[in-house]
Design a protein around this motif. Structure first.
Motif, PDB file in Angstrom:
ATOM      1  N   ASN A 121       0.817  -1.224   0.000  1.00  0.00           N
ATOM      2  CA  ASN A 121       0.000   0.000   0.000  1.00  0.00           C
ATOM      3  C   ASN A 121       0.848   1.271   0.000  1.00  0.00           C
ATOM      4  O   ASN A 121       0.309   2.375  -0.022  1.00  0.00           O
ATOM      5  CB  ASN A 121      -0.916   0.031   1.232  1.00  0.00           C
ATOM      6  N   SER A 122       2.167   1.112   0.059  1.00  0.00           N
ATOM      7  CA  SER A 122       3.046   2.278   0.159  1.00  0.00           C
ATOM      8  C   SER A 122       2.870   3.215  -1.033  1.00  0.00           C
ATOM      9  O   SER A 122       2.694   2.768  -2.172  1.00  0.00           O
ATOM     10  CB  SER A 122       4.503   1.805   0.231  1.00  0.00           C
ATOM     11  N   GLU A 123       2.939   4.510  -0.739  1.00  0.00           N
ATOM     12  CA  GLU A 123       2.887   5.523  -1.811  1.00  0.00           C
ATOM     13  C   GLU A 123       4.145   5.450  -2.669  1.00  0.00           C
ATOM     14  O   GLU A 123       4.158   5.865  -3.814  1.00  0.00           O
ATOM     15  CB  GLU A 123       2.787   6.934  -1.193  1.00  0.00           C
ATOM     16  N   ASP A 124       5.236   4.940  -2.049  1.00  0.00           N
ATOM     17  CA  ASP A 124       6.525   4.874  -2.762  1.00  0.00           C
ATOM     18  C   ASP A 124       6.536   3.678  -3.714  1.00  0.00           C
ATOM     19  O   ASP A 124       6.400   2.527  -3.288  1.00  0.00           O
ATOM     20  CB  ASP A 124       7.650   4.738  -1.725  1.00  0.00           C
ATOM     21  N   TYR A 125       6.718   3.942  -5.006  1.00  0.00           N
ATOM     22  CA  TYR A 125       6.685   2.864  -6.010  1.00  0.00           C
ATOM     23  C   TYR A 125       7.711   1.783  -5.691  1.00  0.00           C
ATOM     24  O   TYR A 125       7.422   0.581  -5.767  1.00  0.00           O
ATOM     25  CB  TYR A 125       6.947   3.435  -7.415  1.00  0.00           C
ATOM     26  N   CYS A 128       6.589  -0.606  -3.001  1.00  0.00           N
ATOM     27  CA  CYS A 128       5.514  -1.491  -3.495  1.00  0.00           C
ATOM     28  C   CYS A 128       6.087  -2.554  -4.432  1.00  0.00           C
ATOM     29  O   CYS A 128       5.808  -3.752  -4.281  1.00  0.00           O
ATOM     30  CB  CYS A 128       4.466  -0.638  -4.219  1.00  0.00           C
TER      31      CYS A 128
END
Length: 841
Positions: A121-125, A128
């Motif tokens: 769910n991380s905003e950081d690609y 993820c």
């Protein structure tokens, strides 16, 4: 100089390994490695990755010796750095996590899966993608464990989570998500089956995806779903086929190849003909277009080389052969083979060496699987009108100056062998055989191989039609012995074995034996016990021994003794390996399997003559061990041999029956179809020899046999052998078997109606008649099936015909003329006519 430098290189590697071993004595060394991988950003990426791979190898070899603090530090660092900006470092950390997980740590690292799933769910690609990469590797390595109670079924959370990411904006993430779910299709994981409709809808939504890796994974998913959940695909089959037609022409060759697997898998499904009938016009040109050889292909295929038969084969040219264990089958009306039999995919095996694997294999296998069993009728009907012109043209192509044309002409002609044999011999069989035999002696190895394989196919179709030409055929095959290099020699054995299977006892002529046996025995003497070339030679000799019968007697003693030695050696090696696996290698049990099958061939061919050989050997003791082997193929061949020895020399088998019967009963397990089949057949043969003395063993085997005959989807061969054995058991012990008559009479009758008249069918039907005499009530409800089975006989022996007559008339008299008329009205007209003509009812 070069030798010295080689030694220096070895010394340097040894020194490095030794240094690594020394460093591994220090627990902190592994902390240092994880530090370099995850935190030492000043180093270049390859060095950091190498540090991680050294750590991975240490985990594999020494993880159980890591102090808990070191193990915890490594785990923590992995999870904290799974989102490293470098794809190489992320991938290395993923591999390291999977390696730790595979050391039994999934159970003792409870935070791993929840944490990886949360990091998705991380905003950081990068975080993820790194987490997904690690999860994909874990799903690949531990798919069964993830679907087990041992971990409290984490898939119940993971599968729905993965499905959410099918819509992610990054193609790499979408691809990871599909690849993760794909790992659970074949195993039918419950969590996936619960979400199957969402999964399929999500796949359809990705049909137009621009990313080739996503398209490849979508194709792969649909192929596997075709195998395990075809019911869910059938409503959408038209759209799926249209999609796969596009993907088979995909600009990315890997996607196109994945799509090709769809056609191969579809061709094995019962719905193939119906599903494809409207699409063949589009499909065939696409597949044919994908078959073109490029210039580089032609060079790799040695298409520019004509004469090469004096060039020895390199060992890597020769693929490993696997022996197909002996399975006992019965002959059917018209003699057709078992449906769904393995098809021998001989042609163009060299395609594997091509620069880019193209679509040729798909068309060839689709032809086998789809056209032959499913679409054979409509395709052949369409072709038949052209064959009288086409076959002579193809026979002419056998003389083409180009070797590739000659070899493909051999293969193509073999596809029409069935039609060729159905015509008058002089029309096509004779010219085809003559030209194929010339090609067997071709100067090009590829043509020799194709011709030999094609001739073996022709032999299977023509059978005794070949008898008038045997002398000419044997001259050619024997001449090829002196001409062939290693690889084609193995195919030549197959052609000789198939010839023996096809013409049978007609081979037993002094003239033929004198031609054939000397070169075979010469090869037999040249080969050492541990040489794998023994496999095809033993298979070949097995067929030859069965065909020559008493003609094989002069050669049988050394062949028999060597087979017994091979079995004994393999068993001894297996014993040593099981006791000291670190000191002994596991044996190659194929040597034992092939030897057991050749012993079966000898017993079948020599009959009573094998008595003396058995008497002078410890084969019964060895057989007792083989029948309990852990490998199903060993047991399968053991039971075939037991049945053949029972027929040939029962006095040697009888003292062992009390020990053997419990083992046979245990192996009546239809999970191992071929083992179960051969055990069932052997029990039937033992019944016929034991007679009333079978009584103590009925309870051991009968419940299993009744269960098997009533199972849905049991293969035809197993059903037939089960029915024969139940009949034989009832023949010798009717009082014990007849009470269960009602539980098996219907499937019994339907199983045996298509078998040709033979001794096995005779004894089984005598058994059923005797049991009906003991328990007539057991057949009443299914009497129409009994009538149908009786009518399947072409010419029963007189006393068996009398038994049928008495049962039919007894039933008619019992119910009365009027009831009989009503009952027989249900009969199909042909059954009614047959019973009236043969039995006057």
């Amino acid at each position: 100089m070069s030798e010295g430098s080689c030694d220096t290189e070895d010394w340097r590697n040894d020194a490095e390994n030794s240094k690594l071993e020394q460093l591994n004595q220090f627990p902190d060394f592994n902390n240092y490695l994880i530090f370099v991988l995850t935190s030492l950003k000043s180093e270049d990426e390859p060095t950091r990755s190498l540090s991680g791979l050294i750590l991975k190898n240490n985990v594999k070899a020494h993880y159980q010796n890591f102090p808990p603090a070191v193990a915890d530090f490594i785990k923590r660092e992995c999870l904290n750095n799974i989102g490293d900006p470098s794809p190489l470092i992320r991938a290395t950390i993923g591999i390291l996590i999977t390696t730790i997980a595979s050391k039994g740590e999934l159970q003792t690292w409870p935070e791993l899966l929840p944490q990886l799933c949360n990091l998705l769910n991380s905003e950081d690609y990068n975080t993820c993608e790194g987490s997904f990469g690690a999860l994909q590797k874990i799903c690949e390595d531990s798919s069964e464990l993830l679907d087990s109670d041992a971990l409290n079924r984490p898939l119940n959370i993971m599968i729905p989570k993965f499905l959410q990411f099918f819509k992610h904006c990054s193609p790499k993430i979408r691809s990871h998500a599909i690849a993760c779910v794909n790992q659970f299709i074949i195993g039918r994981a419950q969590a996936l089956m619960d979400n199957i409709d969402t999964f399929i809808e999500s796949l359809f939504a990705l049909a137009g995806d621009e990313d080739c890796e996503v398209r490849k994974n979508v194709c792969r998913a649909l192929v596997m779903l075709l195998e395990v959940r075809i019911d869910r695909l059938i409503p959408h089959m038209h759209s799926i086929i249209q999609y796969m037609l596009q993907r088979t022409q995909d600009a990315d060759e890997n996607v196109a190849l994945e799509a090709c697997e769809f056609w191969l898998t579809l061709a094995e499904q019962p719905i193939c003909k119906e599903a494809l009938s409207g699409h063949l016009v589009q499909l065939i040109p696409i597949l044919v277009n994908g078959m073109k050889y490029s210039e580089i292909d032609i060079i790799l295929l040695k298409g520019d080389v004509e004469e090469d038969d004096n060039v020895p084969d390199s060992e890597q040219d020769i693929k490993p052969r696997f022996h197909k264990s002996r399975t006992v089958t019965l002959q059917h009306e018209g003699g057709e083979g078992e449906e769904g039999e393995d098809i021998d995919d001989d042609e163009d095996d060299d395609d594997d060496t091509l620069s880019d694997w193209n679509l040729r294999d798909a068309l060839r296998r689709l032809g086998y699987w789809c056209w032959e069993p499913s679409l054979k009728v409509c395709c052949m009907q369409g072709m038949v009108q052209y064959l009288p012109e086409l076959i002579p043209h193809l026979i002419q192509c056998l003389c083409d100056k180009k070797a590739l044309v000659r070899s493909i002409a051999c293969w193509t002609l073999s596809r029409y062998a069935h039609w060729v044999v159905s015509q008058p011999p002089d029309a096509h069989l004779k010219p085809l055989m003559t030209e194929l035999l010339k090609r067997i002696l071709d100067g090009n190895k590829r043509v020799q191989e194709a011709a030999c394989s094609a001739f073996a196919t022709l032999e299977e179709e023509a059978c005794t039609e070949l008898v008038p030409y045997l002398s000419f055929i044997l001259d050619t095959l024997v001449f090829a012995f002196g001409k062939y290099q290693h690889k084609n020699l193995l195919i030549l054995y197959d052609a000789i074995g198939t010839l023996a299977d096809s013409v049978g006892h007609h081979l037993n002529q002094p003239e033929y034996i004198q031609k054939l046996m000397p070169p075979l025995i010469q090869k037999w003497n040249e080969l050492k016990d541990e040489d794998k070339d023994l496999f095809p030679l033993l298979e070949c000799l097995s067929s030859v021994a069965t065909a020559l019968q008493s003609g094989f007697l002069p050669y049988c003693e050394p062949v028999y003794q060597r087979c017994v030695t091979l079995v004994q050696k393999t068993l001894a090696q297996a014993m040593m390996y099981s006791q000291q696996p670190d000191q002994y290698e596991a044996p190659d049990k194929d040597f034992m399997i092939v030897a057991l099958d050749l012993l079966s061939g000898l017993a079948e061919g020599l009959g009573g003559h094998v008595d003396q050989l058995v008497a002078r050997s410890n084969i019964m003791t060895l057989l007792f061990q083989c029948m309990q082997d852990t490998m199903p193929e060993v047991r399968q061949s053991s039971f075939a041999l037991l049945g053949d020895l029972t027929k040939a020399c029962f006095p040697h088998v009888k003292p062992c029956i009390a020990e053997f019967m419990p083992i046979l009963g245990t192996n009546l397990n239809p999970e191992f179809i071929s083992v179960c089949n051969n055990a069932t057949w052997a029990i039937g043969e033992i019944c016929m020899q034991m007679g009333v003395e079978m009584q103590p063993y009925v309870a051991l085997v009968l419940p299993h046999l009744v269960e098997i005959i009533n199972r849905p989807n049991t293969p035809k061969t197993l059903l037939e052998n089960t029915a024969i054995t139940i009949g034989r058991l009832g023949y010798v012990c009717p009082q014990e078997v007849a009470p269960m008559l009602q539980q098996f009479i219907r499937p019994w009758c339907t199983s045996l109606r298509n078998i040709r008249d033979n001794e096995e069918k005779d004894s089984a039907f005598r058994g059923i008649c005797v049991m009906i005499g003991v328990n007539p009530g057991g057949v009443v409800q299914d009497f129409i099936f009994f009538c149908d089975a009786v009518a399947s006989w072409v010419s029963p022996k007189d006393d068996l015909r009398d038994m049928f007559y008495k049962i039919l008339h007894g039933f008619k008299d019992q119910v009365g003329e009027e009831n009989w008329q009503q009952f027989s009205e249900q009969f199909p007209p042909i059954l009614k006519e047959r019973l009236s003509a043969c039995y006057g009812v």
